[in-house]
Scaffold this motif. Sequence first.
Motif, PDB file in Angstrom:
ATOM      1  N   UNK A   1     -22.391 -11.925  -1.521  1.00 29.91           N
ATOM      2  CA  UNK A   1     -23.061 -10.594  -1.020  1.00 29.91           C
ATOM      3  C   UNK A   1     -24.029 -10.327  -2.095  1.00 29.91           C
ATOM      4  N   UNK A   2     -25.137  -9.749  -1.620  1.00 28.98           N
ATOM      5  CA  UNK A   2     -26.190  -9.004  -2.504  1.00 28.98           C
ATOM      6  C   UNK A   2     -26.480  -7.763  -2.073  1.00 28.98           C
ATOM      7  N   UNK A   3     -27.122  -6.977  -2.923  1.00 25.43           N
ATOM      8  CA  UNK A   3     -27.553  -5.720  -2.251  1.00 25.43           C
ATOM      9  C   UNK A   3     -28.942  -5.344  -2.917  1.00 25.43           C
ATOM     10  N   UNK A   4     -29.367  -4.208  -2.025  1.00 24.77           N
ATOM     11  CA  UNK A   4     -30.781  -4.077  -2.413  1.00 24.77           C
ATOM     12  C   UNK A   4     -31.096  -2.565  -2.228  1.00 24.77           C
ATOM     13  N   UNK A   5     -31.068  -1.704  -3.250  1.00 27.88           N
ATOM     14  CA  UNK A   5     -31.440  -0.178  -3.381  1.00 27.88           C
ATOM     15  C   UNK A   5     -32.804   0.076  -2.939  1.00 27.88           C
ATOM     16  N   UNK A   6     -33.321   0.933  -2.648  1.00 33.79           N
ATOM     17  CA  UNK A   6     -34.575   1.314  -2.210  1.00 33.79           C
ATOM     18  C   UNK A   6     -35.360   1.175  -3.671  1.00 33.79           C
ATOM     19  N   UNK A   7     -36.572   0.510  -3.590  1.00 23.83           N
ATOM     20  CA  UNK A   7     -37.657   0.179  -4.498  1.00 23.83           C
ATOM     21  C   UNK A   7     -36.993  -0.859  -5.835  1.00 23.83           C
TER      22      UNK A   7
ATOM     23  N   UNK B   1     -26.535  -3.927   1.931  1.00 22.18           N
ATOM     24  CA  UNK B   1     -25.922  -5.195   1.528  1.00 22.18           C
ATOM     25  C   UNK B   1     -25.878  -6.219   2.465  1.00 22.18           C
ATOM     26  N   UNK B   2     -26.238  -7.427   1.728  1.00 16.61           N
ATOM     27  CA  UNK B   2     -26.679  -8.632   2.603  1.00 16.61           C
ATOM     28  C   UNK B   2     -25.425  -9.708   2.315  1.00 16.61           C
ATOM     29  N   UNK B   3     -25.054 -10.198   3.498  1.00 14.62           N
ATOM     30  CA  UNK B   3     -24.352 -11.325   3.454  1.00 14.62           C
ATOM     31  C   UNK B   3     -25.380 -12.694   3.121  1.00 14.62           C
ATOM     32  N   UNK B   4     -24.504 -13.608   2.508  1.00 13.08           N
ATOM     33  CA  UNK B   4     -25.602 -14.614   2.229  1.00 13.08           C
ATOM     34  C   UNK B   4     -24.651 -15.999   2.180  1.00 13.08           C
ATOM     35  N   UNK B   5     -25.431 -17.064   2.331  1.00 14.49           N
ATOM     36  CA  UNK B   5     -24.480 -18.517   2.325  1.00 14.49           C
ATOM     37  C   UNK B   5     -25.533 -19.837   1.709  1.00 14.49           C
TER      38      UNK B   5
ATOM     39  N   UNK C   1     -29.138 -16.056   5.493  1.00 13.23           N
ATOM     40  CA  UNK C   1     -28.972 -14.532   5.321  1.00 13.23           C
ATOM     41  C   UNK C   1     -28.564 -13.904   6.262  1.00 13.23           C
ATOM     42  N   UNK C   2     -27.556 -12.969   6.311  1.00 13.82           N
ATOM     43  CA  UNK C   2     -27.482 -12.061   7.446  1.00 13.82           C
ATOM     44  C   UNK C   2     -28.423 -10.879   7.437  1.00 13.82           C
ATOM     45  N   UNK C   3     -28.196 -10.135   8.595  1.00 16.19           N
ATOM     46  CA  UNK C   3     -28.753  -8.722   8.693  1.00 16.19           C
ATOM     47  C   UNK C   3     -27.949  -7.924   7.519  1.00 16.19           C
TER      48      UNK C   3
END
Length: 125
Positions: free
Chosen positions: A35-41, A93-97, A115-117
């Motif tokens: 899992x990765x995550x991305x907050x605004x900006x 939050x993004x799922x990745x493989x 990458x997932x949605x």
Amino acid sequence: VQLQASGGGLAQVGGSLRLSCAASGRNPRGYMMGWFRQAPGKERDFVAGSSFTGGSTTYGDSVKGRFTISRDNAGNTVYLQMNELKPEDTAVYYCAARSTSSQMVLTARRFWNYWGQGTQVTVSS
């Protein structure tokens, strides 16, 4: 491999959420998942990862001791149990493989090629 994430939503500070990511396609068990995550900006940051067997896990510093990643016995689904949530955990939050036979979990985004949605997690006070 295709990744389908679910389980995001709204939680209060100190609360919990559980994310799921189901993998489908060619031999999903042969993939490191995480899992990765991305907050605004902000940049997309590593949160947690599991080796293809589930025997090795790695966490980002900001979530250690609060989040737990796990895989089901079939190896097709990875979960992220998030406890003691904080406002700074708010992000998509993004799922990745990544296809690999190594037990090493790679944390750099460039090594993950599926990458997932995203799924939104919002922690409110």
